[in-house]
Design an enzyme around this catalytic site. Structure first.
Site, PDB file in Angstrom:
ATOM      1  N   HIS A  62       0.856  -1.199   0.000  1.00  0.00           N
ATOM      2  CA  HIS A  62       0.000   0.000   0.000  1.00  0.00           C
ATOM      3  C   HIS A  62       0.880   1.232   0.000  1.00  0.00           C
ATOM      4  CE1 HIS A  62       0.787  -0.609   4.268  1.00  0.00           C
ATOM      5  NE2 HIS A  62       0.263   0.571   4.564  1.00  0.00           N
ATOM      6  N   HIS A  64       1.385   3.899   1.970  1.00  0.00           N
ATOM      7  CA  HIS A  64       1.932   4.624   3.114  1.00  0.00           C
ATOM      8  C   HIS A  64       3.450   4.727   3.034  1.00  0.00           C
ATOM      9  CE1 HIS A  64      -1.838   4.002   5.848  1.00  0.00           C
ATOM     10  NE2 HIS A  64      -1.939   5.070   5.078  1.00  0.00           N
ATOM     11  N   ASP A  66       5.846   4.490   5.131  1.00  0.00           N
ATOM     12  CA  ASP A  66       6.703   3.460   5.751  1.00  0.00           C
ATOM     13  C   ASP A  66       6.688   2.151   4.945  1.00  0.00           C
ATOM     14  OD1 ASP A  66       3.977   3.214   6.800  1.00  0.00           O
ATOM     15  OD2 ASP A  66       4.752   1.669   8.138  1.00  0.00           O
ATOM     16  N   HIS A  67       6.054   2.182   3.760  1.00  0.00           N
ATOM     17  CA  HIS A  67       6.054   1.017   2.860  1.00  0.00           C
ATOM     18  C   HIS A  67       6.609   1.343   1.474  1.00  0.00           C
ATOM     19  CE1 HIS A  67       3.648  -1.399   5.753  1.00  0.00           C
ATOM     20  NE2 HIS A  67       3.367  -0.171   6.161  1.00  0.00           N
ATOM     21  N   HIS A 120      -7.512  -0.667   5.636  1.00  0.00           N
ATOM     22  CA  HIS A 120      -6.428   0.183   6.164  1.00  0.00           C
ATOM     23  C   HIS A 120      -6.195   1.346   5.194  1.00  0.00           C
ATOM     24  CE1 HIS A 120      -2.685   1.235   8.173  1.00  0.00           C
ATOM     25  NE2 HIS A 120      -2.021   1.090   7.052  1.00  0.00           N
ATOM     26  N   ASP A 139      -0.193  -4.184   6.006  1.00  0.00           N
ATOM     27  CA  ASP A 139      -0.864  -3.635   7.184  1.00  0.00           C
ATOM     28  C   ASP A 139      -2.340  -4.042   7.214  1.00  0.00           C
ATOM     29  OD1 ASP A 139       1.537  -2.445   7.780  1.00  0.00           O
ATOM     30  OD2 ASP A 139       0.814  -0.382   7.685  1.00  0.00           O
ATOM     31  N   HIS A 177       4.634  -5.261  10.364  1.00  0.00           N
ATOM     32  CA  HIS A 177       5.065  -4.614  11.612  1.00  0.00           C
ATOM     33  C   HIS A 177       5.181  -5.620  12.754  1.00  0.00           C
ATOM     34  CE1 HIS A 177       4.698  -0.354  10.390  1.00  0.00           C
ATOM     35  NE2 HIS A 177       3.676  -0.755   9.639  1.00  0.00           N
TER      36      HIS A 177
HETATM   37 FE    FE Z   1       2.758   0.456   8.016  1.00  0.00          FE
HETATM   38 ZN    ZN Z   2       0.122   1.459   6.553  1.00  0.00          ZN
END
Ligand code: FE
Ligand code: ZN
Length: 261
Positions: A62, A64, A66-67, A120, A139, A177
């Protein structure tokens, strides 16, 4: 090609940022390698150096940061192709190959089926390597948890999670995570009489005390201990004061309580 111990998909798991997991996936037949999400560049480069593998693909779950934060720099440095969600193409830096629900992605001789799992984010996808009995759930599904509902409804997320429950119990679950210990602490508050959960929570506490990863999990373990997959549990329903309520409502209330935990 069928799997023998020698040509199974190889997974190299490593940490990035404060609590992200990242995975190199390598097909020994074709020597092709992908990385599932790019929280940051340096840990990916270290993992590539350690394994001696060459990066061919980024597989994003996805959009985001942090990805996808390392997407452009890794693409520039390695010439890899970026695979991601068609529904999030405009928010996925450098995307080359856009996939949607039911699409296949071939990493050499290994094939992943893509599942759209909105909730999410609106276009979140997961990758299921059925023949290798493993999946990358980003996530959407965590160990004993699920992603927060940033861009979707509880109904969408419950539908998404039910798709994953169709996989065999021994499917390995690689999520994005290390949230397992806090997820377990929450899970115990809503399903205190679940003996498998109690046992798993203490195993997890022990692993984390030694700074060891609790991932991968399995679908069977999640089915037994993850409250977000268990709205049908009488113990969970009773704790929430929702005995006999529709499963999606029990799921929604569980998610709400976790948000405020
Ligand atoms: Fe994440
Ligand atoms: Zn995420």
């Amino acid at each position: 090609m069928s799997n023998t111990p020698d040509n199974r998909l190889q997974i190299h798991q490593f940490s990035a940022l404060s609590d992200n997991y990242c995975y190199l996936v390598h097909d020994p037949d074709s020597k092709l390698t992908g990385v599932v999400d790019t929280p940051e560049v340096a840990p990916v480069e270290t993992a590539l150096a350690e394994t001696g593998w060459t990066l061919n693909y980024i597989l994003n779950t996805h959009h985001h940061h942090d990805h996808t934060g390392g997407n452009l720099e890794l693409k520039e440095k390695t010439g890899c192709k970026i695979v991601g969600s068609m529904a999030e193409a405009d928010r996925t830096p450098g995307i080359d190959i856009m996939l949607g629900d039911g699409d296949k992605f071939e990493l050499g001789s290994k094939m992943a089926t893509v599942y759209a799992t909105p909730g999410h984010t609106s276009g979140h996808i997961v990758y299921h390597f059925a023949e290798d009995n493993l999946a990358f759930t980003g996530d959407t599904l965590f160990s004993m948890g699920c992603g927060r509902l940033f861009e979707g409804t509880a109904e969408q997320m419950w539908d998404s999670l039910q798709k994953l429950l169709a996989w065999p119990d021994d499917t390995l679950v690689y999520c994005a995570h290390e949230y397992t210990q806090s997820n377990a602490e929450f899970a115990l508050t809503v399903e205190p009489d679940n003996n498998q959960l109690i046992e798993r929570a203490s195993q997890v506490a022990e692993l984390r005390q030694k700074d060891q990863a609790t991932i991968p999990s399995t679908i069977g373990l999640e089915r037994a201990t993850n409250p977000f997959l268990r709205p049908m549990s009488p113990n969970l329903q009773a704790t929430l004061g929702m005995s006999g309520a529709p499963l999606v409502d029990v799921f929604a209330e569980t998610r709400l309580r976790k948000d405020n935990f």
